[in-house]
Design an enzyme around this catalytic site. Structure first.
Site, PDB file in Angstrom:
ATOM      1  N   LYS A   1      20.575 -42.498  -0.889  1.00 14.66           N
ATOM      2  CA  LYS A   1      21.518 -41.428  -1.241  1.00 14.66           C
ATOM      3  C   LYS A   1      21.615 -41.227  -2.757  1.00 14.66           C
ATOM      4  CE  LYS A   1      25.117 -43.482   0.566  1.00 14.66           C
ATOM      5  NZ  LYS A   1      24.566 -44.729   1.132  1.00 14.66           N
TER       6      LYS A   1
ATOM      7  N   ARG B   1      27.061 -55.242   5.020  1.00 10.05           N
ATOM      8  CA  ARG B   1      27.292 -53.842   4.619  1.00 10.05           C
ATOM      9  C   ARG B   1      26.739 -52.888   5.680  1.00 10.05           C
ATOM     10  NH1 ARG B   1      24.704 -52.893  -0.861  1.00 10.05           N
ATOM     11  NH2 ARG B   1      25.937 -51.004  -0.916  1.00 10.05           N
TER      12      ARG B   1
ATOM     13  N   ARG C   1      22.745 -57.424  -7.789  1.00 11.07           N
ATOM     14  CA  ARG C   1      24.164 -57.202  -7.525  1.00 11.07           C
ATOM     15  C   ARG C   1      24.629 -58.165  -6.439  1.00 11.07           C
ATOM     16  NH1 ARG C   1      24.815 -50.846  -6.458  1.00 11.07           N
ATOM     17  NH2 ARG C   1      25.923 -51.612  -4.638  1.00 11.07           N
TER      18      ARG C   1
ATOM     19  N   ARG D   1      16.760 -54.549  -4.989  1.00  8.96           N
ATOM     20  CA  ARG D   1      17.316 -53.852  -6.137  1.00  8.96           C
ATOM     21  C   ARG D   1      17.662 -54.833  -7.269  1.00  8.96           C
ATOM     22  NH1 ARG D   1      21.314 -49.185  -4.222  1.00  8.96           N
ATOM     23  NH2 ARG D   1      22.425 -50.893  -3.238  1.00  8.96           N
TER      24      ARG D   1
ATOM     25  N   ARG E   1      33.441 -42.458   3.397  1.00  9.41           N
ATOM     26  CA  ARG E   1      32.814 -43.553   4.132  1.00  9.41           C
ATOM     27  C   ARG E   1      33.604 -43.918   5.387  1.00  9.41           C
ATOM     28  NH1 ARG E   1      29.860 -45.924  -0.504  1.00  9.41           N
ATOM     29  NH2 ARG E   1      28.576 -47.659   0.179  1.00  9.41           N
TER      30      ARG E   1
HETATM   31  P1  AMP Z   1      27.527 -48.014  -3.223  1.00  8.81           P
HETATM   32  O1  AMP Z   1      27.020 -48.116  -4.605  1.00  8.81           O
HETATM   33  O2  AMP Z   1      27.796 -46.595  -2.780  1.00  8.81           O
HETATM   34  O3  AMP Z   1      26.692 -48.763  -2.223  1.00  8.81           O
HETATM   35  O4  AMP Z   1      28.973 -48.720  -3.194  1.00  8.81           O
HETATM   36  C1  AMP Z   1      29.127 -50.080  -3.541  1.00  8.81           C
HETATM   37  C2  AMP Z   1      30.443 -50.606  -3.000  1.00  8.81           C
HETATM   38  O5  AMP Z   1      31.539 -49.855  -3.568  1.00  8.81           O
HETATM   39  C3  AMP Z   1      30.628 -50.485  -1.497  1.00  8.81           C
HETATM   40  O6  AMP Z   1      30.014 -51.540  -0.786  1.00  8.81           O
HETATM   41  C4  AMP Z   1      32.156 -50.520  -1.395  1.00  8.81           C
HETATM   42  O7  AMP Z   1      32.654 -51.826  -1.585  1.00  8.81           O
HETATM   43  C5  AMP Z   1      32.587 -49.698  -2.610  1.00  8.81           C
HETATM   44  N1  AMP Z   1      32.690 -48.267  -2.271  1.00  8.81           N
HETATM   45  C6  AMP Z   1      31.918 -47.246  -2.743  1.00  8.81           C
HETATM   46  N2  AMP Z   1      32.286 -46.074  -2.213  1.00  8.81           N
HETATM   47  C7  AMP Z   1      33.319 -46.347  -1.366  1.00  8.81           C
HETATM   48  C8  AMP Z   1      34.109 -45.569  -0.493  1.00  8.81           C
HETATM   49  N3  AMP Z   1      33.927 -44.253  -0.349  1.00  8.81           N
HETATM   50  N4  AMP Z   1      35.079 -46.195   0.233  1.00  8.81           N
HETATM   51  C9  AMP Z   1      35.284 -47.518   0.112  1.00  8.81           C
HETATM   52  N5  AMP Z   1      34.561 -48.311  -0.672  1.00  8.81           N
HETATM   53  C10 AMP Z   1      33.573 -47.754  -1.412  1.00  8.81           C
END
Ligand code: AMP
Length: 216
Positions: free
Chosen positions: A14, A173, A162, A129, A90
């Protein structure tokens, strides 16, 4: 003004395609994950609050993250260009909160693009990553490895994985996605907004697919 939501499991690409499309069409790329990581790095109250959820691979509470998005959507660049929301909503609750925010602005969504591919591929991508401690550049040891395994090509700082990219957390996840985010597929399909993209191909193939489902 074009307003898009990018949906899909972690590792589906994404962020990569939101970046590419955003550049090509001057859409503002809003990644809630990036915003949270920046807040965590700055040690802000929001960052402190988010840290335990992000590091464990869980979701930050809906109302907190919806506020973050609400604030970001008020900026002028969004008003003139439109946006790509990457990683938000989400949960169904977040999608409802997004509806409220959009209604306040008299905006509508044009499409929700679902990026997805095979689980084994997602898992190997997630654990491949690496990020630079200095400039934040992202590498992928599968597709775009750095010249030296542990060092950033751009600034020479050390690379790290990370905490939420370890295999155990990555599996968790994917579970969180199945339970909390996947119901959004139905949510947007019922509204006639869902566009599906198999993101298992090369960068160019997937980029072409995205443009074709969006008729761009
Ligand atoms: P991402 O980089 O989009 O994979 O997000 C990394 C982490 O940030 C996720 O695993 C969540 O812990 C948190 N996070 C990001 N976006 C959201 C969201 N819309 N709702 C809740 N937690 C989020």
């Amino acid at each position: 003004m074009t307003n898009l939501v990018f949906l899909g499991p972690p590792g589906a690409g994404k962020g990569t395609f939101a970046g590419m499309l955003g550049n090509d069409f001057q859409l503002v790329h809003i990644s809630t994950g990036d915003i949270l990581r920046a807040e965590m790095k700055a040690g802000s109250p929001l960052g402190e609050q988010a840290k335990r959820y992000v590091e464990s691979g869980g979701l930050v509470p809906d109302e907190i993250i919806a506020d973050v998005v609400d604030v970001r959507l008020r900026a002028d660049d969004v008003r003139t260009n439109g946006f790509i929301l990457d990683g938000f909503p989400r949960t169904v609750r977040q999608a409802e909160l997004l509806d409220d925010v959009l209604a306040r602005h008299h905006w509508k969504l044009d499409a929700a693009v679902l990026f997805d591919t095979r689980r084994d591929l997602l898992l190997s991508r997630l654990t491949a990553r690496r990020l630079c401690r200095g400039c934040g550049r992202m590498f992928n040891v599968l597709y775009g490895p750095p010249k030296k395994e542990t060092v950033c090509d751009d600034c020479g700082e050390a690379l790290y994985q990370r905490a939420d990219d370890s295999k155990e957390t990555a599996l968790g996840r994917l579970d969180v996605y199945d339970q909390q985010t996947a119901p959004l597929i139905d949510f947007y399909e019922r509204r006639g907004l869902l566009k599906r993209v198999d993101s298992g191909g090369t960068l160019d193939t997937v980029n072409a697919l995205v443009r074709s489902v969006l008729s761009l």
